[in-house]
Design a protein around this motif. Sequence first.
Motif, PDB file in Angstrom:
ATOM      1  N   ILE A 545      32.196  44.978  39.493  1.00 38.26           N
ATOM      2  CA  ILE A 545      33.378  45.327  40.292  1.00 38.26           C
ATOM      3  C   ILE A 545      33.464  44.448  41.531  1.00 38.26           C
ATOM      4  O   ILE A 545      34.534  43.957  41.908  1.00 38.26           O
ATOM      5  CB  ILE A 545      33.356  46.814  40.694  1.00 38.26           C
ATOM      6  CG1 ILE A 545      33.369  47.710  39.438  1.00 38.26           C
ATOM      7  CG2 ILE A 545      34.538  47.155  41.589  1.00 38.26           C
ATOM      8  CD1 ILE A 545      34.596  47.559  38.579  1.00 38.26           C
ATOM      9  N   LEU A 548      34.655  41.009  40.610  1.00 40.11           N
ATOM     10  CA  LEU A 548      36.099  41.002  40.381  1.00 40.11           C
ATOM     11  C   LEU A 548      36.840  40.891  41.705  1.00 40.11           C
ATOM     12  O   LEU A 548      37.838  40.160  41.823  1.00 40.11           O
ATOM     13  CB  LEU A 548      36.526  42.276  39.644  1.00 40.11           C
ATOM     14  CG  LEU A 548      36.193  42.378  38.154  1.00 40.11           C
ATOM     15  CD1 LEU A 548      36.549  43.753  37.624  1.00 40.11           C
ATOM     16  CD2 LEU A 548      36.908  41.297  37.347  1.00 40.11           C
ATOM     17  N   GLU A 549      36.381  41.621  42.715  1.00 39.68           N
ATOM     18  CA  GLU A 549      37.017  41.541  44.032  1.00 39.68           C
ATOM     19  C   GLU A 549      36.855  40.142  44.627  1.00 39.68           C
ATOM     20  O   GLU A 549      37.784  39.597  45.232  1.00 39.68           O
ATOM     21  CB  GLU A 549      36.392  42.583  44.973  1.00 39.68           C
ATOM     22  CG  GLU A 549      36.700  44.015  44.572  1.00 39.68           C
ATOM     23  CD  GLU A 549      35.950  45.035  45.409  1.00 39.68           C
ATOM     24  OE1 GLU A 549      36.356  46.212  45.411  1.00 39.68           O
ATOM     25  OE2 GLU A 549      34.942  44.659  46.062  1.00 39.68           O
ATOM     26  N   ILE A 556      42.250  46.757  40.709  1.00 41.72           N
ATOM     27  CA  ILE A 556      41.156  47.149  39.817  1.00 41.72           C
ATOM     28  C   ILE A 556      41.314  48.640  39.575  1.00 41.72           C
ATOM     29  O   ILE A 556      41.182  49.449  40.499  1.00 41.72           O
ATOM     30  CB  ILE A 556      39.778  46.843  40.431  1.00 41.72           C
ATOM     31  CG1 ILE A 556      39.654  45.351  40.740  1.00 41.72           C
ATOM     32  CG2 ILE A 556      38.665  47.283  39.486  1.00 41.72           C
ATOM     33  CD1 ILE A 556      38.383  44.980  41.485  1.00 41.72           C
TER      34      ILE A 556
END
Length: 712
Positions: A545, A548-549, A556
């Motif tokens: 996660i 992804l950021e 998200i």
Amino acid sequence: MSIVRSIPGRIRFEADSEQAALYCKDSLLAEFGDDFEEAEFYYSERSGRGLVLFEKDRQLTDKAIGVMAKALKTSLVSDLPECRSAALGDENACGLPALSNGAYEQDELENPFWIVAKKVFNFYTTRLLMPMALRPYWTAFSVAPLIFEGVRSLFQRKLNVAVLDAAAVGSALAMRDYGTAGTIHLLLDISETLEDWTREKSRKDLASLFAGDGKPAWVLRKGEEVQIALEDLVVGDLVVVRSGSRIPVDGVVADGTAMVNQASMTGEPLSVKCSVGKEVYAGTVVEEGKIVILSEGVGDQTRFAKIAQVIADSESMKADIHGQAVKLADKIVPFSFILSGIIFAITRNWMQAAAVLMADYSCAIKLSTPLAVRSAMLESAHCGALIKGGKYIEQLSQVDAIVLDKTGTLTRATPEVVDICPVNGYTREFILRNAACMEEHFPHPVADAIVRKADEEGLEHDERHAEVDYILAHGISTTLEGNRMILGSRHFIHEDEGVELAGAEDQIKRCTENGLSTLYMAVGNKLAGVIALEDPLRESAYRFIRRLENIGMKRIIMLTGDGEATARNVAAELDIDEYYAQVLPHEKTELVDRLREEGYVVAMVGDGINDSAALSHAHVGVSMKHGADIAQEACDVMLTSERLDSLIDAMSLSKMVMRRIKRNYRFIVGSNTLFIGLGIFGIITPAMLAFLHNSGTVMTCAYSMRPMLPEQ
């Protein structure tokens, strides 16, 4: 002999011989000419099946089916005497490469440097040793196919790259500059050779990731180890694999312990310990130890075979930028001729006019783009993300919103039953026994957890109920002793079926207060109990996660069919701001569609039957390796390992390859504009101009083939 299956741009057929398959190929080429010139034909003698890949066009496909059906019906081996003596299994005996059941030829490809070096050496050695008087004839003979190709395109009213190449070579011949004509032909040949080499290299490298070494396998038969051919392996065989050997089947370790290098499937360089009960896959290597594997997938059914077939199919799924490059290359051609005519009208100098034809933009653009895309697909497969077509690379590079299904994606997909809360006079054993009896019909992680728990507690769950019905994304139902029994989510039990939960609040709270996932069982419209399950998060989920950021993902979103408490706890643990609980399949699809309408490029990651619609609606659908068959079919990217980071790698690769393609464009336009300018003003000769242009094309192709991700 018949057509097995077809979609636009792809026809699979059955033929009783390689000769019949070649007859099909000849019939298509005779009927359609250029439309099938770039088509790819494959045939497997062993399976008796072939594949044709060509431009994705419904009308053309329908016509091709008619031609092939007629050819298959009338073809006879005697019609093709040149193939009568073809050796069985020789992939080039009749000019058709083998379409294997997941196994491409494993012969080592020659180093491209030596291929190019040999072409250059042969070219200049031949010129040096050939008498001066014969050189013009030898050059004309060598370039004749290139000129004929351009003339044929003109007769077909096409003004494309082939015409421009023919004009450049023809101009050199007309000016009696035979050295330039030969050099142009040599460098064009090198560029096309590099493209062919890359295509074949990508296929063979994918095969080498998973395929065995062709050696016979050892199996246990009546307690004795027996050596058999790989093609004779069947499901249920006990396969013995020792140190240094490749595993030839997908299966479960039945005996022994070994350290297995699974880099070909997971991308992880370190070997893992595999003991009884552990899954292993074809193509991975036993580094140390000895194991006996109960085979569950052989031949076409191994994970490798399915991946290899996806790669074969993906050849017809070109990237949009690939198609744009080809169209742009052809559109530039008329302007090259116009500019050449203007220069001649002004200068009355054939040499200066020919300079424009010697250096064009189209050749390098057309060759370098597919090379870059294919190289990225291969590198992504090495990293554990199988991209099903070049066009999805372009879409992956633009993804700015990602939707993640919780179960099986962010969690391990290995839930465990941690509590059973009976109500209304039912017993714990009744609930677990009958839940296992119902769930054992369905291959699903939750079902497996319930069946496993019943087995651990020694509960026999012989079938005493009627046929079990699966209700998508809700639950299952059956009939037991005249009473309807249902098992599923709270939404299904309470809201859809109207089962009252009053009086069972304490037991429900006990099972849900810690954020556990829950299943509800009802018998005869009366709640019987609640089953609480825990599905641990993947260790890498939090890092995934955050990554992804870090790559700039704007949205998200986590989705789950579980209750609000479970969703909230998981979202808090992963620090995800946006999540939705108790989501039904149509709501997942609606969310994806809504994001698309808002202007986001959406990736959907899921692994279940209820995710398949959302996967197909997203710009890029991503399925996990353990996903349901329909999810793997609907997805555009399949993660071949449990590494969530493989998706990040694929996204990074996609962005890098798009940057590389744009850099190629800038280099091609800048360098060739400079070369044309130098030629027009007479600063360099047409021969030097052709050499610089084609050398730049070769350099661009070589650059497109370079790996992008750093070595791990």
